[in-house]
Design an enzyme around this catalytic site. Structure first.
Site, PDB file in Angstrom:
ATOM      1  N   ASP A 226       0.847  -1.194   0.000  1.00  0.00           N
ATOM      2  CA  ASP A 226       0.000   0.000   0.000  1.00  0.00           C
ATOM      3  C   ASP A 226       0.883   1.245   0.000  1.00  0.00           C
ATOM      4  O   ASP A 226       2.032   1.204   0.448  1.00  0.00           O
ATOM      5  CB  ASP A 226      -0.883  -0.024   1.253  1.00  0.00           C
ATOM      6  N   ARG A 618      -8.787  16.178   1.051  1.00  0.00           N
ATOM      7  CA  ARG A 618      -9.265  15.665   2.340  1.00  0.00           C
ATOM      8  C   ARG A 618     -10.716  16.079   2.581  1.00  0.00           C
ATOM      9  O   ARG A 618     -11.388  15.541   3.460  1.00  0.00           O
ATOM     10  CB  ARG A 618      -8.430  16.211   3.513  1.00  0.00           C
TER      11      ARG A 618
END
Length: 740
Positions: A226, A618
């Site tokens: 990841d 975000r």
């Protein structure tokens, strides 16, 4: 293995995925590169692929290795896989690069001359060790700052360079080589490894021991990584050593979110994956499940200018959405007041909780104004990256006790705890014991059987040292019997730490509460074999990060740097301080000035642009971008100029919040001087006083008003204006869109 016909659990698994996600999950053997844009469900895809390999392809769970960068992400990944495939997931190897390295090195360390009971040096331990090294080498820490040396050593290790590999280009290089060499000797004598050693030593094991490499290659038949864009050279080599034979390696990442170059991350690892594996299957995940389309379009406007990026454009089913709000305050205090006002307004109009809001900034120093304003207005907040729980004195004391009991060669832990509580053992005595341990290569507990024979130890210190040894031995006698939480109770009781910390003050009670919090963490390791539980607990404590400790369910406005916010999301985001010199940082501007040929392709500037992109993505529902035209930072007040990243966003995508000043476009010449950082042929003219007290003026956002005061400074005309509807405002005569 040959896949069987799809099982019901596999069909249910795939039904929850969109077509590109299904393509990534069901890919067969061979290399796989997944470009996963922000909010595109990369964790879901990675965990679904693991579950698919287990459920459909009959791959044994313990033959899978999945690595990521934070314990929080690893826990989430493991939890999701367990929910998909049940108990079979328990034997999976899922963890961070560093925790995985610890598990393997505990089993194999002796092959490369490391004690299996090695302790892990954290940042404080490293600084303490370097202070000792500078003292031994008689180097002045003011001339050779410990922070710079620590960073230099860390960078060298992330590139797999040993002390002898440091190039001898300057006297500074020679100093770094000597300090690095001595620092490694301190680690060896203490039976310790630092964070960077964990990966470097594992690479050394696999590079020098063919039997060990073959064993672990066979163990891990599938390797999944990841956040591949954040890997450094050492991690890149480690992954390829394990995967180069069977080539079942799947990497997930987003080059647009590579923001850790200062830690050694190399964006080329993901961009060049197809050079390493020409037959790699590539999947692009571009459907975003987090943000509105308005936010995604604005973020794309910023990131698309970066050179050498893998082209991708995120889209979402959430068409439209609130426009991105852009505003300019007079200074950092007014900026913080604006944020507080909007938080309170949205709490009332949209019934939001405080935890729905986050203020993101480039440097930690920017948090001060927000802390002051939010505290004064009694708005709860959480400062991420302040004094960490793990850096509190009492927590480090107790952890040091546990570490020393685990490894009596740990000289740094010994130095920390031998006088906690006070045992009338001074620094001279501690230095003498550590020097004797270093020269004789004996562990400290053996030396303390008869400390009187140690040169430099005064007679008055012999009995206290022996008493300390007896206390440690009484705790060590219970190791392997008591569970980690019980062992903490034993240390607190035997060492009388409760009396030491409870001094009758609220601070004393808080210290004990912190120790109880640490005990609570230890309880999660109590279900294991006691010895293994202690080993795992100490590794967890050493490798924890600020983001790992972040409680997403906590109440309060989040104050956090852009570097720390990756991996988190919030309904409402305020990106503050969007000014030249802050975002982008001054380093990026300096790089352009020093290397004119880099204009348009600056490495630092590209990373700053990615940092802005990470912050913008975000946001789920609302995104605010703010700047000031004066900012007090690092001890002085100075003019501030809107970030070039603001001007990258088309005006049609932006709106000004009600009652606030929009970001004024820079004037001609001003933009050249401050946004492009190019030297002008002639110096800029001094500011001209355009307004006088009593002048009636008009502002597009504030309406009509009267100039109360006009002050001409070296760089600007500062105006105090009383507007008829919104009251007093302080504006820049150069920037504010005012007409008489």
């Amino acid at each position: 293995m040959v896949a069987e016909s799809p099982q019901p659990e596999v069909e249910a698994l795939l039904a929850r995925l969109n077509p590109p996600q299904q393509e990534a999950v069901t890919h067969g053997d061979g290399p796989l590169l997944i470009f996963a844009g922000a909010g595109s469900g990369k964790t879901r895809v990675l965990t679904a692929r693991i579950a698919y390999l287990i459920a459909s392809r009959r791959v044994w769970p313990d033959r899978l290795l999945a690595v990521t960068f934070t314990n929080k992400a690893a826990r989430e990944m493991r939890s999701r896989v367990e929910s998909l495939v049940g108990e079979r997931a328990e034997k999976m190897w899922v963890g961070t690069f560093h925790s995985t390295a610890v598990k393997i090195l505990r089993r194999e360390a002796q092959r490369i001359g490391i004690v299996p009971s090695f302790v892990i040096f954290d940042d404080d331990d490293t600084r303490a060790a370097l202070r000792r090294v500078l003292d031994e080498l008689r180097l002045d820490p003011k001339r050779y700052p410990i922070g710079a040396l620590s960073h230099g050593i860390s960078q060298a290790k992330s590139e797999l360079r040993r002390p002898e590999d440091i190039p001898n280009r300057s006297y500074q290089d020679e100093i770094l080589r000597r300090v690095y060499e001595s620092y490694q000797e301190v680690l060896r004598r203490s039976g310790g490894l630092d964070f960077d050693d964990l990966i470097m030593k594992l690479v050394e094991l696999y590079s020098t021991d063919a039997e060990a490499l073959a064993k672990w290659r066979d163990r891990f038949r599938h390797v999944l990584v990841d956040e591949y864009q954040d890997t450094n050279r050492a991690q890149y080599v480690l992954v390829n050593l394990l995967a180069s034979e069977h080539r079942n390696v799947a990497v997930v990442g987003d080059d647009d979110q590579s923001i850790y170059r200062f830690r050694g991350a190399d964006i080329r690892n993901i961009l060049d994956f197809r050079k390493d594996y020409p037959d790699a299957h590539v999947v692009h995940l571009e459907q975003n499940y987090r943000s509105s389309q308005a936010i995604l379009d604005a973020a794309y406007s910023v990131i698309r200018s970066n050179p050498e990026r893998a082209e991708k454009r995120l889209w979402t089913d959430r068409a439209g959405g609130e426009k991105v709000m852009a505003t300019q305050a007079y200074n950092e205090v007014e900026e913080a007041e604006f944020v507080a006002d909007e938080i309170e307004r949205l709490r009332k109009t949209e019934t939001r909780g405080y935890s729905d809001f986050a203020a993101l900034y480039r440097t930690n120093a920017q948090s001060r104004a927000f802390e002051d304003v939010l505290a004064r207005r009694r708005i709860p907040y959480r400062l991420v990256g302040g004094i960490r729980f793990w850096e509190r004195r009492e927590v480090k004391d107790l952890v040091a006790y546990m570490r020393f009991c685990f490894n009596p060669r740990d000289a740094l832990s010994f130095s920390r705890i031998v006088s906690v509580p006070s045992r009338k053992i001074g620094n001279v005595t501690v230095d003498a014991v550590n020097s004797f341990a270093r020269d004789s290569e004996a562990d400290i507990m053996a030396i303390l059987v008869d400390p009187g024979r140690v040169p430099g130890v005064p007679k008055t210190a012999v009995a206290p040292l022996q008493g300390f040894r007896a206390q440690i031995e009484s705790v060590r006698a219970t190791m392997g019997v008591l569970r980690p939480s019980e062992l903490i109770d034993q240390v607190i009781e035997v060492m009388d730490l409760r009396r030491h910390y409870l001094d009758g003050t609220p601070q004393g009670e808080a210290r004990m509460e912190n120790l109880n919090e640490l005990r609570g963490l230890a309880e999660s390791f109590d279900d294991r074999d006691p010895a293994q539980g202690l080993e795992d607990f100490l590794a967890e404590v050493a490798l924890v990060s600020d983001v790992d400790a972040y409680d997403e369910n906590g109440e309060g406005v989040t104050l956090i740097t852009l570097h720390m916010v990756k991996g988190l999301e919030f309904p409402v985001v305020f990106m503050v301080g969007m000014e030249e010199g802050l975002l982008p940082h001054q380093r990026a501007l300096d790089e352009r000035e020093e290397n004119p040929s880099l204009v348009g392709a600056s490495t630092e500037m590209a990373e700053e642009r990615r940092l802005a992109y990470v912050g913008m993505t975000r946001a789920k529902d609302r995104l605010y971008l703010s700047c000031a035209f004066r900012r007090h930072l690092y001890g002085r007040s100075q003019p501030a100029f809107p970030s070039r990243f603001l001007t990258d966003i088309p005006q049609s995508m932006l709106a000004a919040p009600r009652g606030s000043a929009p970001v004024a476009p820079p004037r001609q010449g001003y933009k050249e001087r401050y946004l492009e950082r190019q030297v002008e042929a002639a110096p800029a003219p001094p500011p001209v006083q355009r307004f006088a007290s009593g002048d009636r003026v008009s502002h597009p956002a504030f309406g009509a008003g009267t100039v109360v005061k006009s002050t001409l400074t070296r760089t600007d005309e500062e105006l105090v204006i009383k507007f008829d509807k919104v009251g007093l405002k302080i504006l820049s005569g150069m920037l504010a869109p005012l007409t008489k």
